[in-house]
Design a protein around this motif. Structure first.
Motif, PDB file in Angstrom:
ATOM      1  N   GLN A  22     -69.877  55.382   8.966  1.00  0.00           N
ATOM      2  CA  GLN A  22     -68.626  55.442   9.723  1.00  0.00           C
ATOM      3  C   GLN A  22     -67.494  54.689   9.028  1.00  0.00           C
ATOM      4  N   GLN A  23     -67.832  53.551   8.415  1.00  0.00           N
ATOM      5  CA  GLN A  23     -66.799  52.695   7.834  1.00  0.00           C
ATOM      6  C   GLN A  23     -66.546  52.960   6.356  1.00  0.00           C
ATOM      7  N   GLY A  24     -67.490  53.610   5.675  1.00  0.00           N
ATOM      8  CA  GLY A  24     -67.338  53.842   4.252  1.00  0.00           C
ATOM      9  C   GLY A  24     -68.017  52.770   3.429  1.00  0.00           C
ATOM     10  N   SER A  25     -67.884  52.866   2.112  1.00  0.00           N
ATOM     11  CA  SER A  25     -68.549  51.960   1.187  1.00  0.00           C
ATOM     12  C   SER A  25     -68.155  50.512   1.441  1.00  0.00           C
ATOM     13  N   SER A  26     -69.140  49.630   1.331  1.00  0.00           N
ATOM     14  CA  SER A  26     -68.882  48.214   1.550  1.00  0.00           C
ATOM     15  C   SER A  26     -68.069  47.596   0.417  1.00  0.00           C
ATOM     16  N   ARG A  27     -67.949  48.285  -0.710  1.00  0.00           N
ATOM     17  CA  ARG A  27     -67.134  47.762  -1.810  1.00  0.00           C
ATOM     18  C   ARG A  27     -65.686  47.566  -1.387  1.00  0.00           C
ATOM     19  N   ALA A  28     -65.250  48.365  -0.430  1.00  0.00           N
ATOM     20  CA  ALA A  28     -63.862  48.252   0.022  1.00  0.00           C
ATOM     21  C   ALA A  28     -63.579  46.912   0.680  1.00  0.00           C
ATOM     22  N   ALA A  29     -64.640  46.222   1.128  1.00  0.00           N
ATOM     23  CA  ALA A  29     -64.456  44.935   1.797  1.00  0.00           C
ATOM     24  C   ALA A  29     -64.376  43.771   0.818  1.00  0.00           C
ATOM     25  N   LEU A  30     -64.650  44.003  -0.467  1.00  0.00           N
ATOM     26  CA  LEU A  30     -64.648  42.911  -1.441  1.00  0.00           C
ATOM     27  C   LEU A  30     -63.308  42.174  -1.543  1.00  0.00           C
ATOM     28  N   PRO A  31     -62.167  42.882  -1.586  1.00  0.00           N
ATOM     29  CA  PRO A  31     -60.894  42.160  -1.709  1.00  0.00           C
ATOM     30  C   PRO A  31     -60.599  41.232  -0.540  1.00  0.00           C
ATOM     31  N   ALA A  32     -61.235  41.467   0.611  1.00  0.00           N
ATOM     32  CA  ALA A  32     -60.957  40.638   1.787  1.00  0.00           C
ATOM     33  C   ALA A  32     -61.752  39.341   1.792  1.00  0.00           C
ATOM     34  N   LEU A  33     -62.737  39.190   0.904  1.00  0.00           N
ATOM     35  CA  LEU A  33     -63.546  37.976   0.879  1.00  0.00           C
ATOM     36  C   LEU A  33     -62.724  36.786   0.401  1.00  0.00           C
ATOM     37  N   GLN A  34     -62.978  35.632   1.006  1.00  0.00           N
ATOM     38  CA  GLN A  34     -62.264  34.403   0.672  1.00  0.00           C
ATOM     39  C   GLN A  34     -63.234  33.381   0.083  1.00  0.00           C
ATOM     40  N   ALA A  35     -62.816  32.725  -0.990  1.00  0.00           N
ATOM     41  CA  ALA A  35     -63.645  31.698  -1.610  1.00  0.00           C
ATOM     42  C   ALA A  35     -63.734  30.475  -0.702  1.00  0.00           C
ATOM     43  N   VAL A  36     -64.941  29.935  -0.548  1.00  0.00           N
ATOM     44  CA  VAL A  36     -65.151  28.745   0.280  1.00  0.00           C
ATOM     45  C   VAL A  36     -65.289  27.485  -0.572  1.00  0.00           C
ATOM     46  N   CYS A  37     -65.372  27.664  -1.901  1.00  0.00           N
ATOM     47  CA  CYS A  37     -65.504  26.512  -2.795  1.00  0.00           C
ATOM     48  C   CYS A  37     -65.083  26.946  -4.187  1.00  0.00           C
ATOM     49  N   ASP A  38     -65.272  26.071  -5.150  1.00  0.00           N
ATOM     50  CA  ASP A  38     -65.079  26.413  -6.555  1.00  0.00           C
ATOM     51  C   ASP A  38     -66.283  25.920  -7.344  1.00  0.00           C
ATOM     52  N   ALA A  39     -66.244  26.072  -8.652  1.00  0.00           N
ATOM     53  CA  ALA A  39     -67.403  25.705  -9.476  1.00  0.00           C
ATOM     54  C   ALA A  39     -67.745  24.227  -9.340  1.00  0.00           C
ATOM     55  N   ALA A  40     -66.725  23.360  -9.300  1.00  0.00           N
ATOM     56  CA  ALA A  40     -66.981  21.919  -9.204  1.00  0.00           C
ATOM     57  C   ALA A  40     -67.632  21.567  -7.873  1.00  0.00           C
ATOM     58  N   THR A  41     -67.156  22.173  -6.779  1.00  0.00           N
ATOM     59  CA  THR A  41     -67.732  21.895  -5.461  1.00  0.00           C
ATOM     60  C   THR A  41     -69.160  22.410  -5.378  1.00  0.00           C
ATOM     61  N   LEU A  42     -69.408  23.599  -5.910  1.00  0.00           N
ATOM     62  CA  LEU A  42     -70.771  24.136  -5.905  1.00  0.00           C
ATOM     63  C   LEU A  42     -71.695  23.223  -6.691  1.00  0.00           C
ATOM     64  N   ARG A  43     -71.219  22.686  -7.796  1.00  0.00           N
ATOM     65  CA  ARG A  43     -72.035  21.759  -8.580  1.00  0.00           C
ATOM     66  C   ARG A  43     -72.383  20.520  -7.760  1.00  0.00           C
TER      67      ARG A  43
END
Length: 303
Positions: free
Chosen positions: A182-203
């Protein structure tokens, strides 16, 4: 649970529907500093999931489509001669990214597969006698098609052992697949994702997960599970101590995700099968290793 990690999981659950447990296991492997092998039939969202994980974690992402004619230099990089200066200049390859998606890794030749070994284990590569350090954190997510498909090269045991977990999403649930239509490919949702951290925080999160305490009772339980795989009749060869350390690291990460500073038996059980299943081969070929490992959880006493 850490609110940022919870936010990341919630976003991923909207990207790939109905696979919450797989998302948690994948996140635990990353927090434990491990690499992940995604094995499934084509078209169930492996590549989309990997791209989504890199996005929500704010990591430098690169996808490499593995083929049977790729050379190790295509992955690692190559020295190029500069005639005007009379010197060689190193041009880094795609492996010099924090998050590397090795797509369809078992379509590459064994020579190219082995080129990943040093990078995955040592976080460095060597080119013509010179060593280059990879970025930290460095995470490899490799996708693999079923080995019975044409044009695949099975990964050797030494390569499989470099992956902390082997995960399989499987086909979506009925409700999730209908929603996808019904909604189409989930790839279309990729641009809406928001980063919750960066490389330093993940480390920092990885370092905090590594500091989670393991009581002697938890270590005993891990040993009993590992030792059970070495008993005759189930597997051709049992798990090594390195595999036991991988179970420990993943269990620590799982406990960290739950907001605890110590391991419980539930943490070990949550990561046991995905950490161990690709390191074992059942004696009876008609019984998958994952099923035998799940049975061990029912038979090996916690204390």
């Amino acid at each position: 649970m850490n609110k940022n990690i919870q936010n990341a999981l919630q976003q991923l659950n909207t990207l790939i529907l109905g696979k919450e447990n797989v998302m948690r296991q994948l996140m635990a492997a990353i927090l434990a500093g491990g690499h992940i092998l995604l094995e499934d039939v084509p078209g169930v969202g492996k590549t989309t999931l990997a791209h989504g994980v890199a996005t929500v974690l704010g990591l430098d992402y690169r996808r490499v489509q593995f083929t049977n004619d790729m050379l190790p230099s295509d992955l690692i990089g190559v020295n190029i001669y500069r005639p005007n200066e009379g010197t060689f200049e190193f041009h880094p390859g795609p492996v010099f990214h924090s998050f590397l998606l090795a797509d369809e890794i078992n379509r590459a030749s064994p020579k190219l597969q082995s080129a990943l070994l040093e990078a995955m284990e040592e976080h460095q590569v060597s080119v013509e006698g010179k060593t280059y350090t990879l970025p930290e954190p460095f995470i490899v997510v490799a996708t693999q098609n079923p080995t019975e498909q044409l044009g695949t090269f099975p990964l050797p045991e030494s390569q499989l052992d470099r992956f902390m977990m082997r995960l399989s999403m499987g086909y979506p649930t009925e409700a999730a697949e209908k929603q996808l239509y019904q909604q189409g490919s989930s790839r279309a949702a990729l641009p809406a994702l928001q980063a919750v951290c960066d490389a330093a925080t993940l480390r920092q999160w990885q370092q905090q997960a590594a500091q989670v305490k393991c009581a002697p009772a938890a270590a005993d339980y891990i040993y009993r599970l590992v030792n059970a795989t070495r008993q005759p009749g189930r597997f051709i060869l049992g798990l090594s101590p390195r595999a036991g350390l991988a179970v420990l690291a993943a269990a620590k990460a799982w406990a960290f995700m739950q907001g605890r500073n110590h391991i419980l038996p539930e943490d070990i059980k949550a990561v046991w099968v995905p950490v161990a299943n690709h390191r074992l081969q059942a004696v009876q070929q008609d019984r998958p290793s994952a099923h035998l490992l799940a049975d061990l959880l029912n038979h090996v006493p916690v204390a």
